[in-house]
Design a protein around this motif. Structure first.
Motif, mmCIF file in Angstrom:
data_model
loop_
_atom_site.group_PDB
_atom_site.id
_atom_site.type_symbol
_atom_site.label_atom_id
_atom_site.label_comp_id
_atom_site.label_asym_id
_atom_site.label_seq_id
_atom_site.Cartn_x
_atom_site.Cartn_y
_atom_site.Cartn_z
ATOM 1 N N ILE A 319 38.698 -104.821 -83.479
ATOM 2 C CA ILE A 319 39.821 -104.366 -84.304
ATOM 3 C C ILE A 319 39.351 -103.327 -85.324
ATOM 4 N N ILE A 320 38.183 -103.573 -85.941
ATOM 5 C CA ILE A 320 37.635 -102.608 -86.899
ATOM 6 C C ILE A 320 37.267 -101.294 -86.207
ATOM 7 N N LEU A 321 36.697 -101.392 -84.994
ATOM 8 C CA LEU A 321 36.411 -100.180 -84.224
ATOM 9 C C LEU A 321 37.675 -99.356 -84.030
ATOM 10 N N SER A 322 38.752 -100.042 -83.634
ATOM 11 C CA SER A 322 40.027 -99.361 -83.383
ATOM 12 C C SER A 322 40.610 -98.800 -84.681
ATOM 13 N N ALA A 323 40.515 -99.571 -85.774
ATOM 14 C CA ALA A 323 41.047 -99.124 -87.059
ATOM 15 C C ALA A 323 40.362 -97.841 -87.506
ATOM 16 N N ASN A 324 39.039 -97.773 -87.330
ATOM 17 C CA ASN A 324 38.298 -96.565 -87.716
ATOM 18 C C ASN A 324 38.623 -95.397 -86.790
ATOM 19 N N ARG A 325 38.850 -95.706 -85.528
ATOM 20 C CA ARG A 325 39.132 -94.652 -84.551
ATOM 21 C C ARG A 325 40.519 -94.050 -84.740
ATOM 22 N N TYR A 326 41.507 -94.910 -85.038
ATOM 23 C CA TYR A 326 42.903 -94.455 -85.088
ATOM 24 C C TYR A 326 43.496 -94.457 -86.502
ATOM 25 N N ASP A 327 42.644 -94.704 -87.509
ATOM 26 C CA ASP A 327 43.078 -94.688 -88.903
ATOM 27 C C ASP A 327 44.192 -95.708 -89.170
ATOM 28 N N TRP A 328 43.959 -96.955 -88.733
ATOM 29 C CA TRP A 328 44.908 -98.040 -88.985
ATOM 30 C C TRP A 328 44.497 -98.791 -90.255
#
Length: 431
Positions: A319-328
């Protein structure tokens, strides 16, 4: 004290005791234990002298030496184990016997003593293309695996040279453990190569087993049923596709390992195994959608893993990987699962998650968490950089150290004097 009195205290026949004292009868292991206990001394008090007794004052006797080896291992007297092994291997007839003792110690978890035996037996077998030599190298590989990734990789390279000499059952288990090492090192293409080989070998063996009415009674068994290795190889290949960003291929592999309709057996173990793989598959389908940028899948994924505590940390990392990738913004998720952020052990139906992979993921998770907080200039990101650096140094993860150094350099102005000092200490430890 007279011989008669000591006989009563030790429980050794007075005639036997007299012959031992006069040098007419060698001291058996059980006699040594009784004598030492009767003298109220630590059990291993005479062990160094007993090595001399066995080799220099009498001929080597396996009936005495085997129990002495095992008990020395149990008491941590590796010096005595080493002395016995060195003396015995002057005659190579003892190599198979020492190997069997090593196998017993390995099963009992006495790995330091087992390592001594395997290394010495390997030296005695080094000019032979024997399965025993390959097994020694396999066990030494298992023993060598620890938290230091560089040493793990060296151990994997050394063992891989001997892999094809093993019985196919040991090859499958060896491939599984090799896959874990390469996965913890982010060697994804190598991990996929290992998984492909595991899948092919397990499939061939499983098909042969299905065609046969009965298994050979002397056929070596794998740690898990053969169908497990096929499913597990597909799971690994799905994970490799995920790491390489090929989420469509990853989903194709998910469909394969969630389908157990081809499994011939019908018992409780099959049901438990399939339940676990289907649970992983359900979670991974949602995960790959999240990693692919489908924010609408995030709430469903979070709710799914919230009922599965042993999956929560892995989910948080992705989830953190995705948050950093997509600015969530995922603050609400981090707050909800804050107790899962410190490192801990996680279990599955098949035992604990591989420690090396989990340590590597936790180290990278801390760095991603730091990047997440520092993106909004939140000072707690510095704390996670320092934690990630400490963990990176412990497992010798160079690439993550570089990432932490870059992050700290970009946000050094947010660190106070104490944090700057901690940073210097952590870098000094790694260097």
């Amino acid at each position: 004290m007279s011989i008669h009195q000591f006989s009563g205290q030790s429980g050794i026949n007075s005639g036997t005791l007299s012959r031992i004292l006069s040098g007419q009868q060698p001291i058996a292991m059980n006699h040594l234990e009784r004598i030492t206990k009767a003298m109220d001394l630590p059990e291993d008090h005479f062990y160094s002298l007993y090595v001399d007794e066995c080799f220099y004052f009498s001929s080597p006797n396996w009936r005495r030496l085997r129990p002495f080896l095992v008990r020395s291992a149990e008491l941590g007297r590796l010096d005595c184990v080493e002395q016995v092994v060195q003396n015995l291997l002057e005659n190579l007839v003892y190599a198979p016997m020492l190997f069997e003792v090593a196998e017993g110690l390995f099963r009992e978890g006495l790995w330091q003593a087992a390592e001594l035996l395997y290394k010495n037996v390997s030296v005695s077998e080094k000019y032979q293309n024997s399965e025993r030599l390959a097994l020694c190298q396999y066990r030494l590989f298992r023993i060598a695996i620890g938290d230091d990734q560089t040493k793990n990789l060296q151990a994997a390279h050394l063992f891989e040279c001997y892999l094809d000499r093993l019985d196919e059952a040991d090859q499958l288990d060896g491939l599984k453990h090799l896959g874990h090492v390469y996965g913890s090192m982010n060697r994804w293409h190598k991990m996929d190569e290992i998984a492909e080989k595991m899948q092919q070998l397990a499939t061939i063996r499983y098909n042969l087993q299905r065609q046969s009415d009965r298994r050979e009674s002397n056929e070596k068994k794998t740690e898990k049923p053969l169908y497990f290795y096929i499913l597990y190889a597909q799971l690994i290949r799905s994970a490799v596709c995920k790491e390489l960003g090929d989420y469509n291929s990853a989903l194709d592999w998910v469909s394969l390992y969630m389908d157990g309709s081809w499994i011939q057996e019908d018992n409780e173990e099959v049901k438990r195994t399939m339940a676990q793989f289907q649970e992983w598959g359900t979670a991974n389908r949602l995960l790959y959608q999240v990693l692919g940028g489908q924010h609408e899948s995030l709430p469903e994924y979070v709710e799914y893993i919230s009922h599965r505590p042993d999956e929560i940390f892995i989910a948080l990392y992705n989830i953190i990987l995705s948050a950093n990738r997509y600015d969530w913004n995922v603050d609400y998720i981090l707050e909800r699962f804050a107790s899962y952020i410190p490192y801990r052990k996680y279990s599955t139906e098949f035992g604990e998650y591989n420690r090396q992979i989990m340590l590597d993921q936790h180290t990278k998770f801390l760095a991603e968490l730091a990047a997440y907080y520092l993106h909004d200039n939140r000072k707690e990101g510095i704390k996670f950089i320092l934690q990630s650096l400490e963990s990176s140094a412990r497992i010798n993860n160079e690439s993550n150290v570089i990432k932490c150094v870059d992050l700290f350099g970009q946000h050094r102005n947010q660190a106070d004097e104490e944090e700057n000092q901690q940073y210097k200490v952590q870098i000094g430890v790694y260097l």
